[in-house]
Design an enzyme around this catalytic site. Structure first.
Site, PDB file in Angstrom:
ATOM      1  N   LYS A 132     -14.823  -1.413  -3.414  1.00 33.61           N
ATOM      2  CA  LYS A 132     -14.353  -0.121  -3.943  1.00 33.61           C
ATOM      3  C   LYS A 132     -12.863  -0.199  -4.273  1.00 33.61           C
ATOM      4  CE  LYS A 132     -13.218   3.299  -0.941  1.00 33.61           C
ATOM      5  NZ  LYS A 132     -11.825   3.745  -1.138  1.00 33.61           N
ATOM      6  N   ASN A 133     -12.103  -0.796  -3.365  1.00 37.29           N
ATOM      7  CA  ASN A 133     -10.649  -0.792  -3.539  1.00 37.29           C
ATOM      8  C   ASN A 133     -10.156  -1.784  -4.596  1.00 37.29           C
ATOM      9  OD1 ASN A 133     -10.529   1.222  -1.691  1.00 37.29           O
ATOM     10  ND2 ASN A 133      -9.633   0.012  -0.036  1.00 37.29           N
ATOM     11  N   ARG A 155      -7.838   9.424  -3.209  1.00 34.48           N
ATOM     12  CA  ARG A 155      -6.427   9.066  -3.341  1.00 34.48           C
ATOM     13  C   ARG A 155      -6.192   7.989  -4.393  1.00 34.48           C
ATOM     14  NH1 ARG A 155      -2.180  11.593  -1.066  1.00 34.48           N
ATOM     15  NH2 ARG A 155      -1.201   9.590  -1.426  1.00 34.48           N
ATOM     16  N   CYS A 169      -4.012  14.345   3.003  1.00 37.21           N
ATOM     17  CA  CYS A 169      -5.222  13.601   3.298  1.00 37.21           C
ATOM     18  C   CYS A 169      -5.393  13.648   4.812  1.00 37.21           C
ATOM     19  CB  CYS A 169      -5.009  12.180   2.783  1.00 37.21           C
ATOM     20  SG  CYS A 169      -6.251  11.019   3.265  1.00 37.21           S
ATOM     21  N   ARG A 219       0.523  10.604   3.276  1.00 37.28           N
ATOM     22  CA  ARG A 219       0.343   9.724   2.117  1.00 37.28           C
ATOM     23  C   ARG A 219       1.188  10.120   0.892  1.00 37.28           C
ATOM     24  NH1 ARG A 219      -5.919   7.883   2.041  1.00 37.28           N
ATOM     25  NH2 ARG A 219      -5.036   6.031   1.084  1.00 37.28           N
ATOM     26  N   PRO A 220       2.513  10.001   1.035  1.00 35.38           N
ATOM     27  CA  PRO A 220       3.393  10.319  -0.105  1.00 35.38           C
ATOM     28  C   PRO A 220       3.252   9.303  -1.245  1.00 35.38           C
ATOM     29  CG  PRO A 220       4.654   9.356   1.699  1.00 35.38           C
ATOM     30  CD  PRO A 220       3.230   9.498   2.196  1.00 35.38           C
ATOM     31  N   ASP A 225       6.169   8.453  -3.038  1.00 34.26           N
ATOM     32  CA  ASP A 225       7.568   8.161  -3.381  1.00 34.26           C
ATOM     33  C   ASP A 225       7.792   6.718  -3.836  1.00 34.26           C
ATOM     34  OD1 ASP A 225       6.863   7.638  -0.652  1.00 34.26           O
ATOM     35  OD2 ASP A 225       8.959   7.247  -0.202  1.00 34.26           O
ATOM     36  N   LEU A 226       7.076   5.765  -3.243  1.00 36.10           N
ATOM     37  CA  LEU A 226       7.299   4.358  -3.618  1.00 36.10           C
ATOM     38  C   LEU A 226       6.812   4.093  -5.039  1.00 36.10           C
ATOM     39  CD1 LEU A 226       6.190   2.682  -0.262  1.00 36.10           C
ATOM     40  CD2 LEU A 226       8.523   3.138  -1.047  1.00 36.10           C
ATOM     41  N   ASP A 266      -8.303  -0.172   7.666  1.00 36.31           N
ATOM     42  CA  ASP A 266      -9.638   0.312   7.274  1.00 36.31           C
ATOM     43  C   ASP A 266     -10.736  -0.177   8.225  1.00 36.31           C
ATOM     44  OD1 ASP A 266      -8.594   1.707   5.192  1.00 36.31           O
ATOM     45  OD2 ASP A 266      -9.277   0.371   3.606  1.00 36.31           O
ATOM     46  N   VAL A 287      -0.216   1.768  10.232  1.00 40.84           N
ATOM     47  CA  VAL A 287      -0.174   2.014   8.782  1.00 40.84           C
ATOM     48  C   VAL A 287      -0.235   3.516   8.448  1.00 40.84           C
ATOM     49  CG1 VAL A 287      -1.256   1.491   6.553  1.00 40.84           C
ATOM     50  CG2 VAL A 287      -1.181  -0.258   8.341  1.00 40.84           C
ATOM     51  N   ARG A 317     -18.345   7.957   0.002  1.00 40.42           N
ATOM     52  CA  ARG A 317     -17.232   7.547  -0.865  1.00 40.42           C
ATOM     53  C   ARG A 317     -17.073   6.028  -0.856  1.00 40.42           C
ATOM     54  NH1 ARG A 317     -12.180   9.057   1.177  1.00 40.42           N
ATOM     55  NH2 ARG A 317     -11.615   7.667  -0.511  1.00 40.42           N
TER      56      ARG A 317
HETATM   57  C1  UD1 Z   1      -5.036   1.578   0.101  1.00 35.02           C
HETATM   58  C2  UD1 Z   1      -6.551   1.625   0.276  1.00 35.02           C
HETATM   59  C3  UD1 Z   1      -6.901   2.201   1.644  1.00 35.02           C
HETATM   60  C4  UD1 Z   1      -6.179   1.438   2.740  1.00 35.02           C
HETATM   61  C5  UD1 Z   1      -4.680   1.358   2.466  1.00 35.02           C
HETATM   62  C6  UD1 Z   1      -3.934   0.478   3.458  1.00 35.02           C
HETATM   63  C7  UD1 Z   1      -7.323   1.930  -1.985  1.00 35.02           C
HETATM   64  C8  UD1 Z   1      -7.955   2.805  -3.006  1.00 35.02           C
HETATM   65  N1  UD1 Z   1      -7.111   2.445  -0.786  1.00 35.02           N
HETATM   66  O1  UD1 Z   1      -4.580   2.924   0.134  1.00 35.02           O
HETATM   67  O2  UD1 Z   1      -8.303   2.081   1.820  1.00 35.02           O
HETATM   68  O3  UD1 Z   1      -6.363   2.118   3.980  1.00 35.02           O
HETATM   69  O4  UD1 Z   1      -4.449   0.809   1.156  1.00 35.02           O
HETATM   70  O5  UD1 Z   1      -4.484  -0.786   3.511  1.00 35.02           O
HETATM   71  O6  UD1 Z   1      -7.051   0.765  -2.252  1.00 35.02           O
HETATM   72  N2  UD1 Z   1       3.264   5.099   1.583  1.00 35.02           N
HETATM   73  C9  UD1 Z   1       4.464   5.769   1.409  1.00 35.02           C
HETATM   74  N3  UD1 Z   1       4.871   6.020   0.118  1.00 35.02           N
HETATM   75  C10 UD1 Z   1       4.153   5.644  -0.956  1.00 35.02           C
HETATM   76  C11 UD1 Z   1       2.936   4.953  -0.766  1.00 35.02           C
HETATM   77  C12 UD1 Z   1       2.511   4.688   0.520  1.00 35.02           C
HETATM   78  O7  UD1 Z   1       5.141   6.137   2.369  1.00 35.02           O
HETATM   79  O8  UD1 Z   1       4.580   5.915  -2.090  1.00 35.02           O
HETATM   80  C13 UD1 Z   1       2.799   4.843   2.955  1.00 35.02           C
HETATM   81  C14 UD1 Z   1       1.474   5.587   3.257  1.00 35.02           C
HETATM   82  O9  UD1 Z   1       1.727   6.906   3.639  1.00 35.02           O
HETATM   83  C15 UD1 Z   1       0.895   4.756   4.369  1.00 35.02           C
HETATM   84  C16 UD1 Z   1       1.356   3.345   4.001  1.00 35.02           C
HETATM   85  O10 UD1 Z   1       2.427   3.485   3.085  1.00 35.02           O
HETATM   86  O11 UD1 Z   1       1.433   5.140   5.597  1.00 35.02           O
HETATM   87  C17 UD1 Z   1       0.263   2.490   3.378  1.00 35.02           C
HETATM   88  O12 UD1 Z   1      -0.230   3.134   2.234  1.00 35.02           O
HETATM   89  P1  UD1 Z   1      -0.765   2.328   0.965  1.00 35.02           P
HETATM   90  O13 UD1 Z   1      -0.742   0.871   1.266  1.00 35.02           O
HETATM   91  O14 UD1 Z   1      -0.052   2.817  -0.231  1.00 35.02           O
HETATM   92  O15 UD1 Z   1      -2.275   2.806   0.917  1.00 35.02           O
HETATM   93  P2  UD1 Z   1      -3.100   3.250  -0.354  1.00 35.02           P
HETATM   94  O16 UD1 Z   1      -2.759   2.394  -1.515  1.00 35.02           O
HETATM   95  O17 UD1 Z   1      -3.016   4.729  -0.512  1.00 35.02           O
END
Ligand code: UD1
Length: 415
Positions: free
Chosen positions: A22-23, A92, A116, A121-122, A124-125, A304, A326, A396
């Site tokens: 899926k991812n 997301r 979520c 889950r911001p 900003d990055l 996960d 995480v 999902r």
């Molecule tokens: C993806 C996966 C999800 C998995 C996660 C971590 C998909 C569709 N989903 O989610 O199943 O659990 O990776 O392996 O691939 N963060 C920030 N700012 C940002 C982006 C992220 O602070 O702009 C933080 C998040 O809040 C979280 C951490 O970074 O605490 C990891 O998030 P991220 O790796 O971005 O996860 P996703 O890509 O949303």
């Protein structure tokens, strides 16, 4: 409302086959926007997140046909740049549409993903990266508006190796002018899959799978056929299902290299795992002992798989500790497991699990995808019957979960 009914199933014995990831499917489907033409994908799982992604792509002008695990996306014309709230709000991964739309259309209006259950889950990055590549960004009325002429390559350091931000920036850099370098990039297999897919279409991406990814922008991509990787989290969930029931089985359509951290932990707990080229054999007929786990970005133990191991640890001898680094709120399944007789304490970002405990079937609710899988696992070894609500979360991310577990002897069905 659909429920999963699962009864104590004894030891699972048999063969299960994993679906596509899926991812990986979500970013790769999103990346089809970058290509003027027909992309043919295979090993795409049939899941509600994928259906929602396809719905959004259709709304943007793609002509889509589906046949079993194959999806053909014809993006000769991209008509829109606005993503609708309704399907976007359901998963997301929808924010992965931002970079390809911005790149192709010069503008993108992306419905904000919002909160979520597992954490804030911001984004900003993602936005800092887009800004570095020259995008103008405005927020308002629940949308993020992005615009640019042509994105310009830049160096971006991610404060955290975010999977989604790395994927969005790879897609943003693909057709940008000049070179983009992502430092402290995520290394997950799904990142490598996205980069391999784009490279097959003519992109110039290197370093994927390491913490520094370089993307030399190209002018256009050429449509191709591509088969995505199999789902390592689904595979890990099946490994946990065999382990929690002291069973043994074969898991097919899996890349064992993607499961190293899960395999290492299960081996430490007492399971015997044999890695083949595209399959894994697990023998968990000996009793399991507890372990300490810390979730981390790849190649660390995947967040996960944290919920599934919470269930597993209830059946293991000793005190298990899981530290979730995480996501800040990924223990929603713990209360439900305790209702089934587990002895789990939460202390900040850690859970302390005393085992082994005799779990008993109960009515429980899945509040998120992997937490739902954890409840299915607990139900397989709990005495009596477990009735799981909130099945939409499980659907999902797991294709035909009940049928697949049933084929290994589980007494499980959808009602
Ligand atoms: C993806 C996966 C999800 C998995 C996660 C971590 C998909 C569709 N989903 O989610 O199943 O659990 O990776 O392996 O691939 N963060 C920030 N700012 C940002 C982006 C992220 O602070 O702009 C933080 C998040 O809040 C979280 C951490 O970074 O605490 C990891 O998030 P991220 O790796 O971005 O996860 P996703 O890509 O949303």
């Amino acid at each position: 409302m659909t429920k999963i009914i699962v009864k104590n199933s004894g030891s699972l014995i048999g063969t299960v086959c994993c679906s596509g990831s899926k991812n990986s499917a979500l970013p790769i489907l999103s990346a089809t926007i970058l290509t003027n033409g027909i992309t043919s994908l295979s090993n795409i799982p049939r899941l509600s997140d994928i259906d929602n992604m396809l719905l959004i792509l259709e709304g943007l002008g793609a002509k889509i046909s589906q046949n079993r695990d194959k999806v053909r996306v014809d993006f000769n014309e991209c008509k829109g740049y606005v993503t609708p709230y309704e399907p976007m709000s359901k998963f997301r991964g929808s924010f992965l549409l931002a970079a390809p739309l911005l790149s192709r259309m010069g503008k993108a209006r992306i419905s904000m993903p919002g909160g979520c259950p597992i954490g804030n889950r911001p984004i900003d990055l993602h936005l800092k990266g887009f800004a570095a590549l020259g995008a103008a960004i405005e927020n308002g009325h629940g949308y993020v508006d992005l615009s640019c002429k042509r994105l310009k390559g830049a160096k971006v350091y991610l404060d955290f190796p975010s999977v989604g931000a790395t994927e969005n920036l790879i897609m943003a850099g693909t057709l940008a002018q000049g070179e983009t370098i992502i430092e402290n990039a995520a290394c997950e297999p799904e990142i490598v899959d996205l980069a391999n897919f784009l490279n097959q279409q003519g992109a110039k991406i290197s370093g994927m799978g390491s913490d520094t990814i370089k993307i030399l922008g190209v002018d256009s991509l050429t449509p191709t056929e591509y088969s995505i990787i199999s789902d390592r989290i689904e595979a890990g969930t099946f490994m946990s299902a065999f382990a929690i029931t002291n069973g043994k089985g074969i898991i097919k359509n899996v890349n064992p290299m993607h499961l190293k951290p899960v395999t290492a932990k299960l081996t430490e707990m007492g399971a015997k795992i044999t890695e083949k080229k595209n399959s894994l054999i697990i023998d968990a007929t000996s009793s399991l002992s507890a372990a300490s786990i810390k979730t981390l970005p790849f190649p660390g133990f995947p967040t996960d798989m944290q919920a599934q191991f919470s269930s597993l640890m209830c059946e293991a001898e000793g005190t298990g500790i899981i530290v979730e680094t995480v996501f800040e709120n990924r223990f929603l399944h713990i209360g439900e497991l305790n209702r089934m007789g587990a002895d789990i304490r939460i202390d900040g970002r850690s859970s302390v699990i005393e085992g082994p405990k005799k779990l008993s079937g109960a009515k429980v609710t899945a509040y998120d995808l992997r937490g739902g899988a954890a409840l299915v696992l607990a139900g397989l070894c709990a005495a009596g019957e477990t009735e799981i609500d909130g099945v939409k979360h499980i659907q999902r991310g797991y294709e035909h979960l009940c049928d697949k577990l049933h084929s290994a002897g589980a007494d499980i069905f959808l009602e």
